[in-house]
Design a protein around this motif. Sequence first.
Motif, PDB file in Angstrom:
ATOM      1  N   ARG A 270       0.818  -1.219   0.000  1.00 52.86           N
ATOM      2  CA  ARG A 270       0.000   0.000   0.000  1.00 52.86           C
ATOM      3  C   ARG A 270       0.848   1.264   0.000  1.00 52.86           C
ATOM      4  NH1 ARG A 270      -2.712   0.448   6.025  1.00 52.86           N
ATOM      5  NH2 ARG A 270      -0.826   0.100   7.270  1.00 52.86           N
ATOM      6  N   GLY A 271       2.037   1.186   0.578  1.00 51.30           N
ATOM      7  CA  GLY A 271       2.905   2.355   0.595  1.00 51.30           C
ATOM      8  C   GLY A 271       3.838   2.436  -0.590  1.00 51.30           C
ATOM      9  N   VAL A 272       3.755   1.437  -1.473  1.00 55.32           N
ATOM     10  CA  VAL A 272       4.648   1.378  -2.633  1.00 55.32           C
ATOM     11  C   VAL A 272       3.933   1.825  -3.905  1.00 55.32           C
ATOM     12  CG1 VAL A 272       6.147  -0.106  -4.016  1.00 55.32           C
ATOM     13  CG2 VAL A 272       5.906  -0.525  -1.554  1.00 55.32           C
ATOM     14  N   PHE A 273       2.719   1.331  -4.095  1.00 53.22           N
ATOM     15  CA  PHE A 273       1.967   1.633  -5.323  1.00 53.22           C
ATOM     16  C   PHE A 273       0.627   2.270  -4.967  1.00 53.22           C
ATOM     17  CE2 PHE A 273       4.498  -2.207  -6.532  1.00 53.22           C
ATOM     18  CZ  PHE A 273       5.344  -1.575  -7.431  1.00 53.22           C
ATOM     19  N   ALA A 274       0.345   3.407  -5.575  1.00 52.82           N
ATOM     20  CA  ALA A 274      -0.894   4.125  -5.281  1.00 52.82           C
ATOM     21  C   ALA A 274      -2.131   3.353  -5.705  1.00 52.82           C
ATOM     22  CB  ALA A 274      -0.864   5.491  -5.974  1.00 52.82           C
ATOM     23  N   GLN A 275      -1.989   2.397  -6.606  1.00 57.47           N
ATOM     24  CA  GLN A 275      -3.137   1.647  -7.102  1.00 57.47           C
ATOM     25  C   GLN A 275      -3.655   0.611  -6.105  1.00 57.47           C
ATOM     26  OE1 GLN A 275      -0.218   2.003  -8.670  1.00 57.47           O
ATOM     27  NE2 GLN A 275      -0.511   2.729 -10.765  1.00 57.47           N
ATOM     28  N   ILE A 276      -2.831   0.246  -5.114  1.00 58.93           N
ATOM     29  CA  ILE A 276      -3.202  -0.848  -4.212  1.00 58.93           C
ATOM     30  C   ILE A 276      -4.366  -0.489  -3.276  1.00 58.93           C
ATOM     31  CG2 ILE A 276      -2.380  -2.311  -2.324  1.00 58.93           C
ATOM     32  CD1 ILE A 276      -1.339  -3.202  -5.018  1.00 58.93           C
ATOM     33  N   PRO A 277      -4.343   0.633  -2.547  1.00 63.22           N
ATOM     34  CA  PRO A 277      -5.466   0.920  -1.636  1.00 63.22           C
ATOM     35  C   PRO A 277      -6.838   0.980  -2.323  1.00 63.22           C
ATOM     36  CG  PRO A 277      -3.570   2.245  -1.040  1.00 63.22           C
ATOM     37  CD  PRO A 277      -3.229   1.593  -2.340  1.00 63.22           C
ATOM     38  N   PRO A 278      -6.977   1.640  -3.484  1.00 67.79           N
ATOM     39  CA  PRO A 278      -8.301   1.632  -4.122  1.00 67.79           C
ATOM     40  C   PRO A 278      -8.746   0.227  -4.550  1.00 67.79           C
ATOM     41  CG  PRO A 278      -6.951   3.399  -5.022  1.00 67.79           C
ATOM     42  CD  PRO A 278      -6.043   2.553  -4.194  1.00 67.79           C
ATOM     43  N   ALA A 279      -7.808  -0.594  -5.026  1.00 65.88           N
ATOM     44  CA  ALA A 279      -8.166  -1.960  -5.415  1.00 65.88           C
ATOM     45  C   ALA A 279      -8.627  -2.750  -4.196  1.00 65.88           C
ATOM     46  CB  ALA A 279      -6.971  -2.647  -6.078  1.00 65.88           C
ATOM     47  N   TYR A 280      -7.951  -2.542  -3.070  1.00 66.77           N
ATOM     48  CA  TYR A 280      -8.337  -3.239  -1.833  1.00 66.77           C
ATOM     49  C   TYR A 280      -9.727  -2.794  -1.376  1.00 66.77           C
ATOM     50  CZ  TYR A 280      -7.839  -5.164   2.898  1.00 66.77           C
ATOM     51  OH  TYR A 280      -8.005  -5.874   4.071  1.00 66.77           O
ATOM     52  N   GLU A 281     -10.014  -1.517  -1.483  1.00 69.02           N
ATOM     53  CA  GLU A 281     -11.348  -1.027  -1.117  1.00 69.02           C
ATOM     54  C   GLU A 281     -12.414  -1.628  -2.023  1.00 69.02           C
ATOM     55  OE1 GLU A 281     -12.235   0.726   1.534  1.00 69.02           O
ATOM     56  OE2 GLU A 281     -10.140   0.578   2.179  1.00 69.02           O
ATOM     57  N   ARG A 282     -12.127  -1.730  -3.317  1.00 64.89           N
ATOM     58  CA  ARG A 282     -13.095  -2.346  -4.241  1.00 64.89           C
ATOM     59  C   ARG A 282     -13.323  -3.809  -3.874  1.00 64.89           C
ATOM     60  NH1 ARG A 282     -10.154   0.901  -7.966  1.00 64.89           N
ATOM     61  NH2 ARG A 282      -8.795  -0.827  -8.579  1.00 64.89           N
ATOM     62  N   TYR A 283     -12.244  -4.484  -3.520  1.00 63.55           N
ATOM     63  CA  TYR A 283     -12.339  -5.896  -3.124  1.00 63.55           C
ATOM     64  C   TYR A 283     -13.217  -6.052  -1.882  1.00 63.55           C
ATOM     65  CZ  TYR A 283     -10.622 -10.234  -0.927  1.00 63.55           C
ATOM     66  OH  TYR A 283     -10.520 -11.455  -0.303  1.00 63.55           O
ATOM     67  N   LEU A 284     -12.986  -5.228  -0.853  1.00 64.24           N
ATOM     68  CA  LEU A 284     -13.783  -5.305   0.368  1.00 64.24           C
ATOM     69  C   LEU A 284     -15.250  -4.969   0.100  1.00 64.24           C
ATOM     70  CD1 LEU A 284     -11.377  -3.635   2.968  1.00 64.24           C
ATOM     71  CD2 LEU A 284     -11.819  -6.084   2.639  1.00 64.24           C
ATOM     72  N   ALA A 285     -15.481  -3.974  -0.738  1.00 59.15           N
ATOM     73  CA  ALA A 285     -16.853  -3.601  -1.072  1.00 59.15           C
ATOM     74  C   ALA A 285     -17.568  -4.753  -1.782  1.00 59.15           C
ATOM     75  CB  ALA A 285     -16.861  -2.346  -1.946  1.00 59.15           C
ATOM     76  N   TYR A 286     -16.853  -5.458  -2.643  1.00 54.04           N
ATOM     77  CA  TYR A 286     -17.459  -6.597  -3.338  1.00 54.04           C
ATOM     78  C   TYR A 286     -17.768  -7.715  -2.343  1.00 54.04           C
ATOM     79  CZ  TYR A 286     -18.434  -9.844  -7.142  1.00 54.04           C
ATOM     80  OH  TYR A 286     -19.056 -10.729  -8.003  1.00 54.04           O
ATOM     81  N   LEU A 287     -16.860  -7.960  -1.403  1.00 56.78           N
ATOM     82  CA  LEU A 287     -17.113  -8.983  -0.390  1.00 56.78           C
ATOM     83  C   LEU A 287     -18.367  -8.656   0.414  1.00 56.78           C
ATOM     84  CD1 LEU A 287     -13.639  -9.942   1.175  1.00 56.78           C
ATOM     85  CD2 LEU A 287     -14.998 -11.238  -0.479  1.00 56.78           C
TER      86      LEU A 287
END
Length: 292
Positions: A270-287
Amino acid sequence: MFLPKVSIVIPSYKPEYFEQCLRSAIGQTYPNTEILVSDNCRTEAIRDICARFPGVIYQRNSAIREANVLAAFYSGKGELIKPLFDDDILHPFCIERMVAALQDRPDVELVFSASQVIDAANRRIETRRPYEASGSMSGRDLQRDMTLGMRNFVGEFTTILFRRDTLWNIGPKALFAVGPHDCTHGLADVAAYINLAAGGAAFYVDEELSYFRRDPALQSNSNPNANPNFGYCFSDYIDLLPAGHATGVITADELRATRAQVHGVFESLRGVFAQIPPAYERYLAYLDTLKD
């Protein structure tokens, strides 16, 4: 024996190793090929190299990155398409072995092989052999294994061969997408493999048939210092999980079971690539939509 025409398509931008790449295409033992170069080089270096080799089909292309890849793929006229990137190399038997894997196997849509990573001096630095024997797998299993394992065991586009009709049936707008998720800027290769094999099977040839060049000095998509979209190569693995469920390949229970694995990726990157936090949020929202 029927020998279908194979289009060796080379989306090109970097001239540094291009002549080695082109010579490996010309030097194939398989007799029925065409070689097509789609050139986006900022200079005329690649054009000048192609001019020295009669029979090479050369096209200048203003498209960049994935658009140039698509232009090359869809320009091939052969029944089979063999991608080759401009700094990679094919083994002389590559196409011969891959076409043989398709013979009498009408269900096989995609062929891939073991490969070798090489450095700037063509020294072997990493052997990639995902399986211990040649064999086939269903397109569904290929998607499940890559998605749930969050890994690309096929390799780069240079490692594959596929049927032109299948490519055209998918279409350029859908080739790099899995369900609702577009992988164009990240795991375009993984999405393409999933789509190309979806209607049939993939076949693995347990022979080292291609050589992928790793050179930190190159302006390559595989070089994080040169590719501004490199973070998508990791965030797409997260997004492909809900996409796999949405397309019916992964069950709800299997998707839920990936939560700890995905959280580990999130914590690491999450601290390396800016794309990771939004993808994780999308994943949690889908769950959350699966709770009932």
